[in-house]
Design an enzyme around this catalytic site. Sequence first.
Site, PDB file in Angstrom:
ATOM      1  N   ALA A  37       0.849  -1.100   0.115  1.00 52.14           N
ATOM      2  CA  ALA A  37       0.258  -0.036  -0.159  1.00 52.14           C
ATOM      3  C   ALA A  37       0.780   1.305   0.085  1.00 52.14           C
ATOM      4  O   ALA A  37       2.088   1.254   0.681  1.00 52.14           O
ATOM      5  CB  ALA A  37      -1.093  -0.072   1.242  1.00 52.14           C
ATOM      6  N   VAL A  38       0.513   2.290  -0.610  1.00 51.92           N
ATOM      7  CA  VAL A  38       0.984   3.574  -0.817  1.00 51.92           C
ATOM      8  C   VAL A  38       0.038   4.510  -0.474  1.00 51.92           C
ATOM      9  O   VAL A  38      -1.142   4.362  -0.815  1.00 51.92           O
ATOM     10  CB  VAL A  38       1.361   3.941  -2.267  1.00 51.92           C
ATOM     11  CG1 VAL A  38       2.145   5.351  -2.235  1.00 51.92           C
ATOM     12  CG2 VAL A  38       2.911   2.742  -2.390  1.00 51.92           C
ATOM     13  N   ARG A  48       3.820   8.006  -7.975  1.00 55.85           N
ATOM     14  CA  ARG A  48       5.173   8.668  -7.876  1.00 55.85           C
ATOM     15  C   ARG A  48       6.215   7.344  -8.283  1.00 55.85           C
ATOM     16  O   ARG A  48       7.450   7.663  -7.863  1.00 55.85           O
ATOM     17  CB  ARG A  48       5.546   9.324  -6.849  1.00 55.85           C
ATOM     18  CG  ARG A  48       4.787  10.467  -6.802  1.00 55.85           C
ATOM     19  CD  ARG A  48       4.826  11.299  -5.504  1.00 55.85           C
ATOM     20  NE  ARG A  48       6.134  11.360  -4.950  1.00 55.85           N
ATOM     21  CZ  ARG A  48       6.379  11.619  -3.710  1.00 55.85           C
ATOM     22  NH1 ARG A  48       5.512  11.937  -2.667  1.00 55.85           N
ATOM     23  NH2 ARG A  48       7.713  11.492  -3.093  1.00 55.85           N
ATOM     24  N   GLY A  49       6.018   6.028  -8.242  1.00 55.69           N
ATOM     25  CA  GLY A  49       6.902   5.093  -8.368  1.00 55.69           C
ATOM     26  C   GLY A  49       7.216   4.488  -7.251  1.00 55.69           C
ATOM     27  O   GLY A  49       7.848   3.474  -7.257  1.00 55.69           O
ATOM     28  N   GLY A  67       4.978   2.444  -5.108  1.00 55.01           N
ATOM     29  CA  GLY A  67       4.611   0.981  -5.268  1.00 55.01           C
ATOM     30  C   GLY A  67       5.535   0.182  -6.045  1.00 55.01           C
ATOM     31  O   GLY A  67       5.926  -1.075  -5.675  1.00 55.01           O
ATOM     32  N   ARG A  68       6.116   0.664  -7.119  1.00 55.44           N
ATOM     33  CA  ARG A  68       6.975  -0.077  -8.083  1.00 55.44           C
ATOM     34  C   ARG A  68       8.220  -0.383  -7.220  1.00 55.44           C
ATOM     35  O   ARG A  68       8.675  -1.542  -7.312  1.00 55.44           O
ATOM     36  CB  ARG A  68       7.321   0.489  -9.338  1.00 55.44           C
ATOM     37  CG  ARG A  68       8.066  -0.066 -10.234  1.00 55.44           C
ATOM     38  CD  ARG A  68       7.304  -1.311 -10.893  1.00 55.44           C
ATOM     39  NE  ARG A  68       6.353  -0.885 -11.937  1.00 55.44           N
ATOM     40  CZ  ARG A  68       5.624  -1.394 -12.339  1.00 55.44           C
ATOM     41  NH1 ARG A  68       5.123  -2.245 -11.742  1.00 55.44           N
ATOM     42  NH2 ARG A  68       4.754  -0.848 -13.467  1.00 55.44           N
ATOM     43  N   GLU A 123      -2.346 -12.032  -4.023  1.00 57.21           N
ATOM     44  CA  GLU A 123      -3.805 -11.903  -4.298  1.00 57.21           C
ATOM     45  C   GLU A 123      -4.434 -10.508  -4.189  1.00 57.21           C
ATOM     46  O   GLU A 123      -3.537  -9.734  -3.772  1.00 57.21           O
ATOM     47  CB  GLU A 123      -4.629 -12.749  -3.071  1.00 57.21           C
ATOM     48  CG  GLU A 123      -5.050 -14.059  -3.426  1.00 57.21           C
ATOM     49  CD  GLU A 123      -4.457 -15.015  -2.283  1.00 57.21           C
ATOM     50  OE1 GLU A 123      -4.579 -14.714  -1.075  1.00 57.21           O
ATOM     51  OE2 GLU A 123      -4.517 -16.017  -2.675  1.00 57.21           O
ATOM     52  N   ASN A 183     -10.029  -4.705  -8.275  1.00 59.34           N
ATOM     53  CA  ASN A 183      -8.848  -3.596  -7.950  1.00 59.34           C
ATOM     54  C   ASN A 183      -8.192  -3.068  -9.142  1.00 59.34           C
ATOM     55  O   ASN A 183      -7.719  -3.802  -9.757  1.00 59.34           O
ATOM     56  CB  ASN A 183      -8.252  -4.125  -6.713  1.00 59.34           C
ATOM     57  CG  ASN A 183      -7.191  -2.962  -5.890  1.00 59.34           C
ATOM     58  OD1 ASN A 183      -6.808  -2.400  -6.556  1.00 59.34           O
ATOM     59  ND2 ASN A 183      -6.808  -3.502  -4.978  1.00 59.34           N
ATOM     60  N   TYR A 207      -0.052  -5.001 -11.339  1.00 58.85           N
ATOM     61  CA  TYR A 207       0.796  -5.967 -11.229  1.00 58.85           C
ATOM     62  C   TYR A 207       1.183  -6.572 -12.645  1.00 58.85           C
ATOM     63  O   TYR A 207       2.061  -7.207 -12.741  1.00 58.85           O
ATOM     64  CB  TYR A 207       0.352  -7.066 -10.169  1.00 58.85           C
ATOM     65  CG  TYR A 207      -0.183  -6.544  -8.749  1.00 58.85           C
ATOM     66  CD1 TYR A 207       1.300  -6.387  -8.146  1.00 58.85           C
ATOM     67  CD2 TYR A 207      -1.056  -6.531  -8.036  1.00 58.85           C
ATOM     68  CE1 TYR A 207       1.335  -5.986  -6.916  1.00 58.85           C
ATOM     69  CE2 TYR A 207      -1.176  -6.098  -6.865  1.00 58.85           C
ATOM     70  CZ  TYR A 207       0.185  -5.905  -6.387  1.00 58.85           C
ATOM     71  OH  TYR A 207       0.137  -5.609  -4.894  1.00 58.85           O
TER      72      TYR A 207
END
Length: 157
Positions: free
Chosen positions: A81-82, A89-90, A92-93, A114, A119, A125
């Site tokens: 989660a971000v 802004r990258g 999560g990546r 999962e 979502n 993903y």
Amino acid sequence: MATAPHHVMLRRGGYDDLDAVMVVMERAFDAHYGEAWTRSQCAGILPMLGVSLVLAEEGATLIGFSLHRTISDEAELMLLAVDPTAQGRGIGRMLLDQFADACGEIGARRLHLEVRDGNPATHFYETAGFHVAGRRRRYYCGDGGDRIDALTYVKNI
Ligand SMILES: CC(C)(COP(=O)(O)OP(=O)(O)OC[C@H]1O[C@@H](n2cnc3c(N)ncnc32)[C@H](O)[C@@H]1OP(=O)(O)O)[C@@H](O)C(=O)NCCC(=O)NCCS
């Protein structure tokens, strides 16, 4: 491609970080869908073998986190989660890459996660190389009691 700002730092988290984690958890996940974990669920899993909590911080502020577990050559991303103010802004990546790299370094060859069907993170993903491997029917329980399927994603590394 989203680029993470270089002043965002990742570090390993622990029990003392759970108050801040819960703030991001509650802001990032829509309570309607039942995806967020409770504080006691997080606290309960932290001491287990192979479990890591990773924090993304900007200065002293927590802006994102991941919770993952590696067992033998399998790794599972349990939460990512971000904070809504920091999304896109990258970060999560950055957390997802750390999950793959850290688990790969200790022997994982297959990554799992999962996601609630519907979502928008499914796109996130898929662009990272994960593909749908299954469906868990009625996996999530929404706040109105409605049940929502989960999609199981995998990636071989
Ligand atoms: C999913 C989530 C972690 C992504 O974090 P983020 O920091 O906003 O993502 P990034 O900025 O690193 O984006 C990476 C890529 O995914 C895409 N992406 C991210 N969120 C997306 C969304 N909601 N819909 C479509 N694409 C998305 C971005 O466009 C970007 O693509 P690019 O690399 O081709 O430019 C964040 O939206 C979030 O916390 N969501 C709520 C919690 C959640 O649902 N977590 C996932 C289930 S555990």
